[in-house]
Design an enzyme around this catalytic site. Structure first.
Site, PDB file in Angstrom:
ATOM      1  N   LEU A 183       0.870  -1.178   0.000  1.00 48.65           N
ATOM      2  CA  LEU A 183       0.000   0.000   0.000  1.00 48.65           C
ATOM      3  C   LEU A 183       0.904   1.224   0.000  1.00 48.65           C
ATOM      4  O   LEU A 183       1.444   1.609   1.037  1.00 48.65           O
ATOM      5  CB  LEU A 183      -0.924  -0.010   1.220  1.00 48.65           C
ATOM      6  N   LYS A 265      -8.699   3.270   7.632  1.00 50.61           N
ATOM      7  CA  LYS A 265      -7.678   2.232   7.473  1.00 50.61           C
ATOM      8  C   LYS A 265      -8.326   0.858   7.271  1.00 50.61           C
ATOM      9  O   LYS A 265      -7.828   0.046   6.476  1.00 50.61           O
ATOM     10  CB  LYS A 265      -6.762   2.209   8.700  1.00 50.61           C
ATOM     11  N   GLN A 296      -2.025   3.975  14.761  1.00 52.34           N
ATOM     12  CA  GLN A 296      -0.991   2.944  14.796  1.00 52.34           C
ATOM     13  C   GLN A 296      -0.622   2.523  16.215  1.00 52.34           C
ATOM     14  O   GLN A 296       0.508   2.127  16.481  1.00 52.34           O
ATOM     15  CB  GLN A 296       0.240   3.424  14.011  1.00 52.34           C
ATOM     16  N   CYS A 456      14.895  13.064 -19.370  1.00 54.21           N
ATOM     17  CA  CYS A 456      15.466  12.032 -18.516  1.00 54.21           C
ATOM     18  C   CYS A 456      15.811  10.864 -19.422  1.00 54.21           C
ATOM     19  O   CYS A 456      15.387  10.819 -20.579  1.00 54.21           O
ATOM     20  CB  CYS A 456      14.513  11.611 -17.393  1.00 54.21           C
TER      21      CYS A 456
END
Length: 482
Positions: A183, A265, A296, A456
């Site tokens: 994720l 979440k 968390q 690039c």
């Protein structure tokens, strides 16, 4: 030119069957990465090392750079092979190869030997070391921490002079473990956690929950492509983008303020589990660290885990932020993370740090799960190698050019290290240096009357950055592809 690749030590302690499988996979990964450099590179696997050979001396730097970024490699030796007759002949060749390097330096000699000989490794070390010490008056022997280590290997009747040693990133070869879905948000944590699972032998696919529009998605694609291109390009991987704004809107409308973070979440875990199941992926990877934010804590993480049966891996769970940033700096994602657009769709004034399962489930009972099913079913899945092509399709007004007009300025957006290693030189063209991670903040300061051609090496970063600048209202941007 020859390179000898030494295996990560944990590979060497596996059973014979597992070790052979790991070596076979590592050799295949090396071939997949090096085939982009040319067809004249040979990769040969042995029981305790892998050889890479090429007749093109000009490819040496590129081969070495690529090998140092392939998981499963402990270190790489750039070597020169010679025949020898006896110990004195070994000394003569060592003196020829290393003599100039030892003046006014301390040194020691280290020898590794395979096969049957009339001498031991220690005898060769003493003989060669003594000879070098006698012939180079300004050199001194120092067995511990010398300025120069003279590395020699003897394989049967072949003397291998080690010209240089380069450290690898270690770990297991990608493909030796099962696939995972990371994720990724583009910040410090998710980039580092993705790298750690690649280094441990997993093929890492990416899932992005878009809360902030196309600018955020472009930035995250850059990070994912960088990680894949730098450490995981031996395998094909997916980049899945899920438009999570409808989910956020539903949470803001239906969920209590203090529970929003945990509910969001849990919704992400549910969505990611569906994506993982769709593609046969065994686990989800997140960059969560214990106590870093309110969602968390152990209690909240347990509730988040309960939203799905899919295994959730958190490689950074015990790491502090300073350590994570240091790791991001080492792997090259720090600049991406520092300049990543910040979007927070769910902001709780007083988020809970100890959510109660019954309350969370009660809040989720008000949520319309058809919205979640819809955004997952409409998720965009793209081969990460096609990111440049996808950007071209999304923004057709970004022009790609191969020539220059009088008012054009070539803007080299590569990192400073890349510019130093491979400087861009074009006659009659104004070239400016502005690394990609400074474009968003400094492009507006450039003269508006000029047209800027972004450059690039692979064209991926330049196209994504041109897309971003175009969305910010700049119409004087093109992509240069030689």
């Amino acid at each position: 030119m020859k390179f000898i690749i030494k295996l990560f030590p944990e590979i060497t302690i596996k059973s014979q069957t597992v070790r052979l499988r790991f070596i076979k996979i590592l050799a295949s990964n090396i071939r997949n990465v090096l085939k982009t450099l040319g067809d004249n590179i040979a990769v040969v696997r042995h029981w305790d090392n892998i050889e890479v050979r090429t007749k093109d001396e000009n490819l040496g730097v590129q081969i070495c750079d690529a090998l140092t970024r392939i998981p499963g490699i402990h270190h790489i030796l750039q070597v020169e092979e010679r025949e020898f007759r006896d110990m004195h002949h070994i000394f003569e060749q060592a003196y020829e190869a290393y003599g100039e390097l030892l003046h006014n330096k301390t040194f020691c000699v280290r020898v590794k030997r395979r096969g049957k000989h009339q001498f031991t490794s220690n005898e060769v070390e003493r003989y060669v070391g003594g000879g070098l010490n006698q012939h180079i008056e300004s050199a001194k022997v120092k067995l511990n921490h010398p300025d120069v280590t003279v590395n020699l290997e003897i394989d049967q009747d072949v003397l291998i002079l080690v010209k240089a040693r380069y450290e690898g990133i270690g770990g297991f070869p990608i493909g030796t473990q099962e696939d995972v879905l990371s994720l990724i948000s583009g910040g410090f944590d998710s980039g580092v956690s993705s790298y750690m699972l690649m280094r441990r032998g997993c093929r890492v696919h990416y899932c992005f929950f878009n809360l902030g529009g196309s600018a955020h998605e472009i930035g995250v694609k850059q990070v994912a492509h960088y990680l894949w291109n730098r450490f995981g390009s031996s395998h094909k991987v997916r980049f899945v983008a899920v438009d999570f704004e409808p989910v956020v809107a539903e949470i803001l409308e239906k969920v209590d303020d203090g529970q929003m973070g945990v509910v969001l979440k849990r919704m992400m875990v549910r969505a990611a589990s569906k994506v993982a199941e769709r593609y046969g992926v065994q686990a989800i990877v997140t960059g969560e660290a214990l106590g870093q934010v309110s969602s968390q804590t152990l209690t909240n993480l347990r509730l988040i885990d309960n939203a799905s049966d899919t295994l959730i891996l958190r490689p950074l769970i015990s790491h502090d932020k300073e350590h994570i940033i240091r790791l991001a700096r080492e792997i090259g994602t720090e600049d991406f993370a520092r300049t990543m657009p910040e979007f927070c769709g769910v902001i709780s004034k007083s988020p809970t740090v100890k959510a109660v399962k019954a309350k969370i489930e009660a809040e989720e009972a008000n949520f319309d799960f058809n919205i979640l099913e819809k955004v997952v079913s409409e998720a965009q899945n793209v081969d990460i190698r096609q990111i440049a092509e996808q950007s071209s399709e999304q923004v057709v007004e970004i022009e790609t050019v191969t020539a220059f007009a009088p008012t054009d300025v070539l803007l080299d957006i590569r990192s400073p290290d890349e510019q130093d290693d491979r400087p861009l030189q074009l006659n009659g063209v104004e070239i400016k240096s502005l690394p990609f991670y400074k474009l968003s903040s400094q492009f507006g300061d450039l003269p508006k009357e000029k047209t800027y051609l972004l450059y690039c090496e692979r064209g991926v970063m330049s196209r994504l950055q041109a897309l971003y600048l175009s969305e910010q209202g700049f119409d004087n941007v093109k992509v240069y592809r030689p």
